[in-house]
Design a protein around this motif. Sequence first.
Motif, PDB file in Angstrom:
ATOM      1  N   VAL A   1      -5.963   2.029   0.478  1.00 27.09           N
ATOM      2  CA  VAL A   1      -6.362   1.067   1.509  1.00 27.09           C
ATOM      3  C   VAL A   1      -7.873   0.866   1.474  1.00 27.09           C
ATOM      4  CG1 VAL A   1      -6.561   0.718   4.012  1.00 27.09           C
ATOM      5  CG2 VAL A   1      -4.370   1.410   3.002  1.00 27.09           C
ATOM      6  N   ASP A   2      -8.622   1.973   1.386  1.00 26.86           N
ATOM      7  CA  ASP A   2     -10.086   1.880   1.343  1.00 26.86           C
ATOM      8  C   ASP A   2     -10.565   1.120   0.112  1.00 26.86           C
ATOM      9  OD1 ASP A   2     -10.210   3.309   3.699  1.00 26.86           O
ATOM     10  OD2 ASP A   2     -10.785   5.201   2.756  1.00 26.86           O
TER      11      ASP A   2
ATOM     12  N   SER B   1      -8.899  -1.055  -1.688  1.00 33.87           N
ATOM     13  CA  SER B   1      -8.480  -2.461  -1.617  1.00 33.87           C
ATOM     14  C   SER B   1      -9.305  -3.266  -0.631  1.00 33.87           C
ATOM     15  CB  SER B   1      -7.005  -2.560  -1.214  1.00 33.87           C
ATOM     16  OG  SER B   1      -6.205  -2.130  -2.273  1.00 33.87           O
ATOM     17  N   SER B   2      -9.930  -2.591   0.326  1.00 34.04           N
ATOM     18  CA  SER B   2     -10.738  -3.324   1.301  1.00 34.04           C
ATOM     19  C   SER B   2     -12.049  -3.803   0.692  1.00 34.04           C
ATOM     20  CB  SER B   2     -11.004  -2.473   2.542  1.00 34.04           C
ATOM     21  OG  SER B   2     -11.836  -1.375   2.208  1.00 34.04           O
TER      22      SER B   2
ATOM     23  N   VAL C   1       0.600  -0.277   3.743  1.00 37.72           N
ATOM     24  CA  VAL C   1      -0.468  -0.775   2.869  1.00 37.72           C
ATOM     25  C   VAL C   1      -0.379  -2.253   2.519  1.00 37.72           C
ATOM     26  CG1 VAL C   1      -0.835   1.518   1.868  1.00 37.72           C
ATOM     27  CG2 VAL C   1       0.673  -0.103   0.699  1.00 37.72           C
TER      28      VAL C   1
ATOM     29  N   ASP D   1      -0.437  -4.979   4.244  1.00 33.84           N
ATOM     30  CA  ASP D   1      -1.412  -5.838   4.919  1.00 33.84           C
ATOM     31  C   ASP D   1      -2.815  -5.702   4.344  1.00 33.84           C
ATOM     32  OD1 ASP D   1       0.548  -6.841   6.556  1.00 33.84           O
ATOM     33  OD2 ASP D   1       0.042  -5.574   8.269  1.00 33.84           O
ATOM     34  N   HIS D   2      -3.032  -4.683   3.540  1.00 34.08           N
ATOM     35  CA  HIS D   2      -4.341  -4.457   2.926  1.00 34.08           C
ATOM     36  C   HIS D   2      -4.382  -4.982   1.493  1.00 34.08           C
ATOM     37  CE1 HIS D   2      -5.524  -2.029   6.358  1.00 34.08           C
ATOM     38  NE2 HIS D   2      -4.320  -1.516   6.302  1.00 34.08           N
TER      39      HIS D   2
END
Length: 193
Positions: free
Chosen positions: A71-72, A74-75, A97, A99-100
């Motif tokens: 998630v981190d 991909s942000s 995950v 939504d990310h």
Amino acid sequence: MIEEHAYRTLVVSSSARFTDALRPMLTAAHCDPIDTAESISQAKGLSTENPYDFVIVNAPLPDDFGTKFVVDVSSGKSTVCLFLVKAEVYEEIRSKVVDHGVFVLSRPTSAAVISHALDFMASARERLRRMEKKAASIEGKMEEIHLVNRAKWLLIENLKMTESDAHHYIEKEAMNTCVSKREIAESIIGKYT
């Protein structure tokens, strides 16, 4: 003409067998260079040092499952993640995950499915690349507008021009000298500050 890109890739897996099986597929998908990590902490260190196009995580890892890491990563602006998880936890992880923008595959899987996932990742990365170029162009234009406005106000203050006259002066100087309005504005700013 389609431009070919090489995708800097990080593979995070505690299984050397998985990494070895994946490497030829990555090479075929124009992934180069390919870095590897055997834990999330090692992957965090590498991803801090290097901007990756693709990050592929084969969960779980010895020090963490990897959900927060994907998630981190991909942000960030330009990284596309593929998260491979056991079939039993696929739905739970996917819901956390998706939504990310993280791609999720359940294991066991096949080489053909991974190859298709790499194609999807390349498409997503190229879309991000176009958005980055567009954003950079917009930022450049916004900065030019800011500089021209600042130069206009300096002309208004120092030469007692109207805003319209200052604008016309900058445009005319740019045209007469064959340089951009930005360069004229920078010159005016340098002269009066």
